[in-house]
Scaffold this active site. Structure first.
Site, PDB file in Angstrom:
ATOM      1  N   GLU A 127       0.770  -1.234  -0.009  1.00  0.00           N
ATOM      2  CA  GLU A 127      -0.122   0.059  -0.070  1.00  0.00           C
ATOM      3  C   GLU A 127       0.702   1.347  -0.108  1.00  0.00           C
ATOM      4  OE1 GLU A 127      -0.657  -2.545   1.957  1.00  0.00           O
ATOM      5  OE2 GLU A 127      -2.794  -3.215   1.626  1.00  0.00           O
ATOM      6  N   HIS A 136      -9.125  -5.063  10.844  1.00  0.00           N
ATOM      7  CA  HIS A 136     -10.009  -4.760   9.625  1.00  0.00           C
ATOM      8  C   HIS A 136     -11.240  -3.968   9.502  1.00  0.00           C
ATOM      9  CE1 HIS A 136      -7.168  -7.853   8.223  1.00  0.00           C
ATOM     10  NE2 HIS A 136      -7.700  -8.131   7.201  1.00  0.00           N
TER      11      HIS A 136
END
Lengths: 331, 354
Positions: free
Chosen positions: A60, A129
């Site tokens: 990322e 998450h």
């Protein structure tokens, strides 16, 4: 108008933006061959090819930064984070590079980029998450942050974001991807920073954003049916820029405010809205501003408890009832 | 290396230099040094705040690499950016004024020493977070390739940056996607006060390129001509094959990491003096040029005198320039608020005002 899902609405926005402007491209993990981890980019690889629909490694920081560099050069990348929870390994790129670049260069550079992906709990995936970081990113001058709650808003906000010359963070929601709404086929834009009154009412305003808007609408329905209280629901849609005028108009009209968010209570969006109201509309308040947020802990995995942790209609109704309102049909 | 001796003087890229061009490269190195010396003085006078990292000792690196770039080759670097700024053609006034925090600075006094920019000259900063600029460099290369432009990005990083995740991610993406980027490690031996031996496993740093199937080369950074020759090769690879290269260019800084580093804890003064005696990049070029009768004593003195005067003038310019007005605090934050006539969003972007 066609009835399509929130997911399809996002897909349509990207497709139409890419048809209109060759500088628009999409990159992220699994966006191409896999059609998106949540299938938001379904079919885009076939339509636009691998030059513009780009599968990235799980990296990322690398691909967010690369896309920022490309945006500095005039491309208009859409970066998909599989979830915003994963953006934290790229946060230096988002804050120090995307958000600060224009300032540090004295206005010589701008970064027309969209970061998007889901940001929500409630799907049984545990704390790592399940982050809802709209408050983190909205804290940063230079960034814009929007949280669409419906398919219609998702398309209109995403099209505006892609055409925006500043970095925009779009926080979606995996629970909403399958929800359907009426969405015009042709491209349309919803200005960032424009709230939407999703239900009218005279007794109290529920102010929410993202999926909490749907929770608020459900609560408003129950309040009307069971308690004779007419609650209106203001969907912020955009956190930064913020529709202060719409918020203050609600205070003026209903004099009672309950804030609803899936963000956590401390230093979250509700806290900010409450501070704003007390500073600018204190005299219009007939009751303290109440806030319904996620229960303040990391997101729990265990299913029944996770449902309790996030705000539901029941908690919102309970908060409204604490205001001591007497509805027309209440006993 | 022996001062004044180079195996690269006859390299094609150097052979085509005219006498004037040779002297201009030398002049640029001298200008950088005199500029930096004037910065040090201004810093000590309290005119420059914050962190200020000087380039003294490393001049051949920025000058050599940037002097071989083509019209579509771009540059991005970290916070030790003054040398690169002057090498891409930025003027001393706008650089010095930036450090003075003046509105005439290249970033209107908003960036400071570490954040010089000049996109018109293909210079994309000036970045303060160690290694954070490397994915941007890959992105600049990506954009060039996306638009079928035969250009490349020279992306600089320090030896202290090589252990940052961002750097490894940028290497991987550049190699995986065949991006025309040249990663230039400016190895000045110390990441702040920590020597390379105490910070990085695996030597030399070019070894790390192997893991990504990336070409790499090791370069003597005090030899302008070697730097030029090897950078030109890397740029050619980028232009013709769209492949990245990792250059580890060995150099040395004479002053502390920044002006706030008294430089008394991690190396001996004798080390600095020894390097300067044997390797000084400016003296090296001067000797090469003298030997080839391209520079005489009068020219040398004149170049030096002019560089000092230019640096001094930039300090005067900066001193005389105004500070930004308070409304500048909230300008240049959003493109949109700077262009109200094109504003599409509604609502509030700033939540208080002075």
């Amino acid at each position: 108008m066609a009835l399509i899902t929130y997911r399809e609405a996002l897909n349509q926005a990207m497709r139409q933006a890419m048809e209109a402007d060759p500088n628009v491209l999409l990159m992220g993990e699994e966006v191409a061959q896999f059609h998106g981890a949540y299938k938001v980019s379904q079919g885009l690889l076939d339509a636009f090819g691998p030059k513009r629909i780009i599968d990235t490694p799980i990296s990322e920081c690398g691909f967010a930064g690369l896309a920022i560099g490309a945006a500095m050069m005039g491309l208009r990348p859409i970066v998909e984070f599989m979830t915003w929870s994963f953006s934290f390994v790229a946060i230096d790129q988002i804050i120090n590079n995307a958000a600060n670049m224009r300032y540090m260069s004295g206005g010589l550079i701008h970064v027309p980029i969209v970061f998007r992906g889901p940001a929500n709990g409630g799907v049984n995936v545990g704390a790592t998450h399940s982050h809802t970081p709209e408050n983190f990113y909205a804290h940063i001058p230079g960034l814009k942050v929007v949280c669409p709650a419906t398919a219609y808003d998702a398309k209109g906000l995403l099209l505006s974001a892609i055409e925006d010359n500043d970095p925009v963070c779009i926080m979606e929601n995996t629970i909403l991807y399958n929800t359907k709404g009426e969405v015009p086929e042709s491209p349309y834009r919803i200005p960032l920073g424009k709230a939407d009154l999703k239900r009218d009412g005279k007794d109290v305003t529920l102010i929410a954003h993202g999926r909490a808007t749907l929770t608020a609408l459900e609560a408003a329905q129950q309040l009307a049916e069971k308690h004779g209280i007419e609650a209106q629901v203001l969907d912020l849609r955009s956190i930064r820029p913020l529709d202060e005028a719409a918020i203050l108009a609600c205070v003026q009209k209903t004099n009672r405010i309950v804030l609803v968010e899936e963000n956590r209570p401390f230093c979250g969006i509700n806290s900010q809205i409450a501070a704003l109201i007390q500073e600018k509309a204190f005299d219009d308040l007939d009751a303290p501003i109440l806030s319904v947020s996620a229960i303040d802990a990391p997101q729990i995995y265990s299913m029944p408890l996770e449902k309790l942790q996030l705000p539901d209609a029941q908690r919102v109704v309970a908060a409204v009832l604490r205001l001591g309102l007497r509805g027309a049909s209440s006993p | 290396m022996t001062l004044g001796k180079t195996a690269f003087f006859k390299d094609p890229i150097n052979q085509k230099l005219s006498a004037d061009e040779h002297r201009e490269l030398y002049r640029l190195m001298v200008r950088i040094r005199r500029f930096e010396e004037r910065c040090v003085q201004a810093y000590q006078q309290g005119k420059i705040g914050g962190f200020c990292h000087t380039y003294i000792g490393q001049e051949a690196l920025a000058v050599g690499t940037i002097s071989v770039r083509g019209a579509d080759d771009h540059v991005i670097t970290a916070y030790r950016d003054h040398g690169h700024a002057l090498a891409v053609g930025m003027d001393m006034n706008s650089c010095m004024a930036e450090m003075y925090g003046k509105v005439t600075g290249c970033s209107k006094g908003k960036g400071g020493s570490m954040h010089f920019f000049d996109p018109q000259r293909g210079f994309w900063g000036g970045h303060g977070i160690v290694g954070g600029q490397t994915p941007l460099g890959a992105g600049i290369a990506f954009a060039l390739k996306y638009r079928d432009i035969k250009g490349a990005c020279l992306c600089y990083l320090g030896d202290g940056a090589v252990n940052q995740g961002a750097v490894h991610e940028a290497y991987n993406l550049a190699a995986l996607w065949n991006l025309p980027v040249v990663f230039v490690i400016e190895n000045n031996r110390y990441s702040m006060g920590t020597s390379q031996a105490r910070s990085s496993a695996g030597y030399p740093l070019t070894k790390r390129a192997l893991a990504f199937d990336m070409d790499a080369d090791s370069v003597a950074g005090n030899d302008l001509y070697e730097v030029r020759a090897k950078t030109a090769k890397a740029l050619q690879r980028a232009h013709e094959l769209s492949r990245p290269t990792l250059l580890e260019i060995h150099t040395y800084r004479y002053r502390g990491h920044s002006m706030s580093d008294p430089d008394q804890t991690y190396r001996e003064k004798t080390e600095i003096e020894d390097y300067r005696q044997k390797n000084d990049p400016i003296e090296h070029v001067a000797q090469v040029l003298r030997e080839h009768k391209l520079l005489d004593a009068a020219q040398e003195a004149k170049i030096d005198e002019e560089a000092r005067a230019e640096a001094q003038a930039s300090a005067v310019f900066s001193e005389d320039s105004p500070f930004p007005t308070p409304d500048a605090i909230q300008q240049d934050v959003y493109w949109e608020s700077d262009h109200p006539q094109h504003k599409r969003s509604e609502g509030v972007l700033f939540f208080n005002q002075l």
